[in-house]
Design an enzyme around this catalytic site. Structure first.
Site, mmCIF file in Angstrom:
data_model
loop_
_atom_site.group_PDB
_atom_site.id
_atom_site.type_symbol
_atom_site.label_atom_id
_atom_site.label_comp_id
_atom_site.label_asym_id
_atom_site.label_seq_id
_atom_site.Cartn_x
_atom_site.Cartn_y
_atom_site.Cartn_z
ATOM 1 N N SER A 72 0.800 -1.237 0.000
ATOM 2 C CA SER A 72 0.000 0.000 0.000
ATOM 3 C C SER A 72 0.828 1.279 0.000
ATOM 4 O O SER A 72 0.285 2.352 -0.272
ATOM 5 C CB SER A 72 -0.946 0.016 1.196
ATOM 6 O OG SER A 72 -2.007 -0.866 0.963
ATOM 7 N N LYS A 75 0.689 3.360 -3.095
ATOM 8 C CA LYS A 75 -0.471 4.216 -3.393
ATOM 9 C C LYS A 75 -0.100 5.706 -3.366
ATOM 10 O O LYS A 75 -0.690 6.515 -4.072
ATOM 11 C CB LYS A 75 -1.599 3.930 -2.396
ATOM 12 C CG LYS A 75 -2.163 2.508 -2.524
ATOM 13 C CD LYS A 75 -3.029 2.124 -1.334
ATOM 14 C CE LYS A 75 -3.601 0.720 -1.497
ATOM 15 N NZ LYS A 75 -4.322 0.251 -0.296
ATOM 16 N N TYR A 197 -3.232 -2.382 -10.317
ATOM 17 C CA TYR A 197 -3.113 -2.258 -8.855
ATOM 18 C C TYR A 197 -2.272 -3.402 -8.268
ATOM 19 O O TYR A 197 -1.392 -3.176 -7.439
ATOM 20 C CB TYR A 197 -4.525 -2.221 -8.238
ATOM 21 C CG TYR A 197 -4.516 -2.295 -6.743
ATOM 22 C CD1 TYR A 197 -4.206 -1.176 -5.973
ATOM 23 C CD2 TYR A 197 -4.781 -3.500 -6.087
ATOM 24 C CE1 TYR A 197 -4.159 -1.256 -4.589
ATOM 25 C CE2 TYR A 197 -4.746 -3.590 -4.710
ATOM 26 C CZ TYR A 197 -4.426 -2.471 -3.964
ATOM 27 O OH TYR A 197 -4.376 -2.549 -2.591
ATOM 28 N N TYR A 249 -5.069 3.773 7.739
ATOM 29 C CA TYR A 249 -6.408 3.210 7.828
ATOM 30 C C TYR A 249 -7.009 3.445 9.207
ATOM 31 O O TYR A 249 -6.918 4.524 9.751
ATOM 32 C CB TYR A 249 -6.383 1.714 7.446
ATOM 33 C CG TYR A 249 -5.595 1.512 6.191
ATOM 34 C CD1 TYR A 249 -6.092 1.991 4.978
ATOM 35 C CD2 TYR A 249 -4.342 0.939 6.205
ATOM 36 C CE1 TYR A 249 -5.367 1.868 3.825
ATOM 37 C CE2 TYR A 249 -3.604 0.804 5.048
ATOM 38 C CZ TYR A 249 -4.121 1.277 3.865
ATOM 39 O OH TYR A 249 -3.397 1.160 2.730
ATOM 40 N N VAL A 267 1.211 -3.860 3.821
ATOM 41 C CA VAL A 267 1.132 -5.145 4.513
ATOM 42 C C VAL A 267 2.388 -5.999 4.393
ATOM 43 O O VAL A 267 2.465 -7.058 5.008
ATOM 44 C CB VAL A 267 -0.067 -6.022 4.071
ATOM 45 C CG1 VAL A 267 -1.343 -5.585 4.732
ATOM 46 C CG2 VAL A 267 -0.185 -6.109 2.583
HETATM 47 O O1 DON Z 1 -4.541 -4.983 -1.741
HETATM 48 C C1 DON Z 1 -3.946 -5.566 -0.845
HETATM 49 O O2 DON Z 1 -4.539 -6.250 -0.032
HETATM 50 C C2 DON Z 1 -2.440 -5.439 -0.770
HETATM 51 N N1 DON Z 1 -1.859 -5.574 -2.058
HETATM 52 C C3 DON Z 1 -2.037 -4.119 -0.183
HETATM 53 C C4 DON Z 1 -2.720 -3.808 1.130
HETATM 54 C C5 DON Z 1 -1.882 -3.023 2.060
HETATM 55 O O3 DON Z 1 -0.674 -2.933 1.957
HETATM 56 C C6 DON Z 1 -2.586 -2.393 3.220
HETATM 57 N N2 DON Z 1 -1.670 -1.735 4.119
HETATM 58 N N3 DON Z 1 -1.382 -1.851 5.244
#
Ligand code: DON
Length: 314
Positions: A72, A75, A197, A249, A267
């Site tokens: 994330s 982003k 994405y 978040y 993540v």
């Molecule tokens: O879309 C997802 O679930 C992962 N590719 C990225 C989510 C993420 O990194 C949320 N951050 N803490």
């Protein structure tokens, strides 16, 4: 730049050492993300803290050259690249409010007729992905990679194909979000949007490179190393302000209290934080708390913020 307490070379080193030790003490408290199977293969003992000042100093502790996928954190950079290359028209299709929900939440999307709450939750980022210049996901990501390599002054930024494939095989929730937005006309081509994405989340860098490429965010949109303008001031402010309100978040309130800086987590265990006009900090440790944020990364940032009096809310 105004002199800040602890910002001598020795002060920075001392703060870094203490923050690293505090982060180390918290290793073992979190859990690897396994919902993207490839992320479950990370080495939980890895820990990196990388600090970069706008006046050109760089200091690091631990595994600062260990590659990890941005997830994330990407982003922030796709938003910057989209604003820079296609303008800000697409912002009218999303809100700028914290969601108070998990990054992949679908509830609000339904309540708000397919309109993402902000560009840092998955739905907002999927919308931004579609806006990137280029027709295919590959073309779009090649543009982003070029942008990041220039910012980091390094070619060692690429897409981790195993992580990409792993998410593409399992990311049905993100696909559902994209289709739901297509239903509401928020995105045009949900397949292209979500594939782009997945690729952007698999962009791989290191803490050192991440800290470097974020520096323009701390310097009103100008890369302090090259003196080149990356983004206009207004877009830069938007990106950083939304990090401060939406970057972690449903843990952003606790982050504001404990660290007090705009930040963005991923993540894979990375967190990037911006101390405006002073520095950027990139941390990496793959074990996460229940909100999907790096436990040791948060410990390091909290300690650094205390030691260097970085909180914007002091
Ligand atoms: O879309 C997802 O679930 C992962 N590719 C990225 C989510 C993420 O990194 C949320 N951050 N803490």
């Amino acid at each position: 730049m105004t002199a800040e307490p602890g910002e001598t070379d020795a002060g920075l080193e001392r703060a870094l050492e203490e923050a690293f030790a505090r982060a180390q003490a918290s290793l073992g408290e979190g859990r690897l993300a396994t919902y993207i199977p490839e992320l479950g293969r990370a080495d939980p003992s890895k820990l990196a803290v990388s600090l970069h000042t706008v006046d050109g100093r760089e200091s690091g502790a631990g595994d600062v050259d260990e590659p990890f996928t941005l997830q994330s954190i990407s982003k922030v950079f796709t938003l910057a690249y989209a604003l820079r290359s296609v303008g800000n028209g697409f912002l009218s299709r999303m809100s700028m409010e914290p969601s108070g929900d998990a990054f992949h939440s679908i509830i609000r999307l339904e309540q708000e007729q397919g309109r993402p709450r902000n560009p840092y939750i998955n739905t907002g980022a999927i919308l931004v992905s579609e806006q990137l210049p280029g027709r295919s996901p590959q073309e779009k990501i090649d543009g982003v990679l070029g942008f990041l390599r220039e910012l980091a002054r390094s070619d060692r930024i690429d897409v981790d194909n195993n992580a990409y494939r792993s998410e593409a095989e399992t990311g049905n929730r993100n696909r559902a979000l994209a289709h739901f937005m297509k239903h509401h006309g928020t995105v045009e081509n949900s397949a292209v949007a979500v594939d782009t994405y997945f690729r952007q989340c698999a962009i791989r860098a290191t803490a050192r490179l991440l800290g470097r490429m974020s520096l323009f965010l701390a310097n009103k949109g100008v890369d302090p190393v090259t003196g080149r303008r990356v983004l206009d001031e207004e877009s830069n402010r938007l990106i950083v302000a939304l990090m401060a309100t939406c970057g972690l978040y449903d843990e952003i309130g606790r982050f504001a209290v404990g660290v007090g800086l705009p930040g963005k987590s991923g993540v894979s265990g990375g967190i990037m934080a911006v101390a405006p006009r002073r520095m950027t900090i990139a941390v990496y440790s793959p074990e996460l708390d229940p909100n999907g944020n790096s436990v040791a990364g948060l410990a390091a940032l909290t300690a650094l913020s205390e030691k260097l009096r970085l909180s914007l809310f002091e």
